[in-house]
Design an enzyme around this catalytic site. Sequence first.
Site, PDB file in Angstrom:
ATOM      1  N   GLU A  27       3.513  17.881  42.697  1.00  0.00           N
ATOM      2  CA  GLU A  27       2.898  16.410  42.160  1.00  0.00           C
ATOM      3  C   GLU A  27       2.804  16.245  41.875  1.00  0.00           C
ATOM      4  O   GLU A  27       0.677  15.867  41.088  1.00  0.00           O
ATOM      5  CB  GLU A  27       1.889  15.966  43.899  1.00  0.00           C
ATOM      6  CG  GLU A  27       2.318  14.569  44.704  1.00  0.00           C
ATOM      7  CD  GLU A  27       1.039  14.313  44.323  1.00  0.00           C
ATOM      8  OE1 GLU A  27       1.293  12.958  44.480  1.00  0.00           O
ATOM      9  OE2 GLU A  27       0.308  14.467  44.198  1.00  0.00           O
ATOM     10  N   ASP A  65      -0.976  19.264  45.795  1.00  0.00           N
ATOM     11  CA  ASP A  65      -1.210  18.345  45.321  1.00  0.00           C
ATOM     12  C   ASP A  65      -1.732  17.706  44.136  1.00  0.00           C
ATOM     13  O   ASP A  65      -2.908  18.465  43.757  1.00  0.00           O
ATOM     14  CB  ASP A  65      -1.990  18.056  46.337  1.00  0.00           C
ATOM     15  CG  ASP A  65      -2.638  16.713  47.114  1.00  0.00           C
ATOM     16  OD1 ASP A  65      -2.106  15.384  46.842  1.00  0.00           O
ATOM     17  OD2 ASP A  65      -4.112  17.202  46.396  1.00  0.00           O
TER      18      ASP A  65
END
Length: 643
Positions: free
Chosen positions: A322, A280
């Site tokens: 990501e 993330d």
Amino acid sequence: MRMAPRSALDVAERVLADEPEHRRATFGLRLDRWWGDLADGLRAPYGEAADALALRLVELAAGAFARRDPELARLDEVRTLAPDWFQESSMLGYAAYADRFAGDLAGVRAKVPYLRELGVTYLHLMPLLQPREGDSDGGYAVADYRTVRPDLGSLADLSALAADLRAEGVSLVLDLVLNHVAREHEWAEAARAGDPRYRAYFRVFPDRTEPDEFERTLPEVFPDFAPGNFTWDDGLDAWTWTTFNAFQWDLDWSNPDVFAEYADIVLFLANAGVEVLRLDAIAFLWKRLGTSCQNQHEVHAITQALRAVVRIACPAVVFKAEAIVGPGDLVHYLGTGQHHGKVSDLAYHNSLMVQFWSMLAARDVTLAAHALRALPPVPSTTAWVTYVRCHDDIGWAVDDADAAAVGLSGPGHRAFLSDWYSGAFPGSWARGLVFQANEATGDRRISGTAASLLGVEAGEPERAVDRLLLGHALVLGWGGVPVVWMGDELALPNDPAWADEPGHETDNRWVHRPRMDWEAAQRRSEPGAREQRMFDGLARMARARAGLPHLHASVAAEVLEPADPGVLPVLRRHPEGPMLGLYNVTDEWRPWPVDRLVELGLHRDLLDALAGAAVEPSPDGAVWLAPYAALWVVSAPARTLSP
Ligand code: GLC
């Protein structure tokens, strides 16, 4: 190949003393194979501390290897023999919040047949580790990485779910939130209590001098509800770095202890049965004065070292980056230059996602074709994650130079897209909401379910399904892992009650994170229902895709010069023959010239693999595409066409 030094082998031998001989040998071979990646990856970020850190990591990896469940250890061997498993054309991803999809983890287990009906082989469950209480940014403010959110289940439930999924051929994907922790995480608590070891996990500033210097070049992620990148904390008696919300504290990745902590968390999640880790906000890991503090080269070095730890201990596991960054920065997350083949295996194709929305609004593929053609090639051992939309807002990552090259103004086009998708533009069928309007930059990002952005609420529900099927044909026809966002398989509209849940009222991304409508899902078997057209169309596409070797991710997707401004041509040159994807982004019939098929080597027994039907050129020398139609043109082997 650079073999591991004696010191590393000694550590491994000590930790694995009680393991059977063949397991010790396996570990030793992997350590030798990946030592170079590990040592090189640690060098740039950690300098003189790198050697000691490497030995700590070998110890952690060996410990996790020894504890690995026999079934997962077997999967490690299987994947070592078939390292391209995630590149296969049979891959289809699905992403959902466990609670909003099925109540809890046990509920998700019960829904595995639904996912298999769609063809899903990869399930991304949104953050489910213990978050802070109250607003947790949808779980992206983690308070404890080793505990599952109690209302969803326990760690044992997570492992049981992972095992069930695995038995059905579905890989479990979880987030690894590694840029920040919740301010309630024990590291942050210890830092606040004055423990110097933990204070050094964060970026702590006694006054505004340094924060102000950094702010000069830092963008703002949430200018509306979390302006600025630093937050004063009374307990710390200092400012701390908070890129996202004030309750998400950025870690200091230049501290080797932070690396070791996360390596340990990664190994822990891998041993719980997680097969893909979504890194993330990976772009933000490394900070450098005078820059945007995104995409710094140390990020790739760190990823490489973390990837090496995983390859040594649990090679069944892969990484997904990501990084929602501009097209020029994006490819590095799949490994370029010295990091080629050594960082994330998967990365979100943010550019393709943005260009899909741009093409549909503009009814024109010129910009998309230019921008996508300009993307450098990616390593053949990696794969894009392609998607029509996800749980986040859509930000218009359209490069100014790309726009200028096709005669558009970057800011002008981005403003048009915001107007179109918020429904403000005359004639727009979209019903999106503006997210984080930024007066300084003019940016207006967009929230809304795919179906609502495509017209399901604006009097054209059937057209919305056509457009949504087109979007999925594009992302399934690209190669890589296409990921369907929960509800899109049924063309679910915006959630009108999104603001009613505590903690959600200021974050309109919840408008496109509805609870699963299982009644609507029932209608997937009612002939003629919107849900049936969408679900069935998508499931058929997934089946067609699985049968096409051309869609293995090792083959590049090449965007060709358009022949018609309404049709995006995407070529895949596979040793078994070419495949040409054609996507009509307009509501009119549009042509593709037959002689251009011939030039590409598509001259006989033409099959549209999507429809499973022969391609019939018309007498005017063109193949005509219906409004919003997609074709996957291949030369059919004789057996496919025979009755
Ligand atoms: C990622 C997530 C987003 C979250 C942010 C901070 O971008 O997708 O939802 O707000 O990271 O963790």
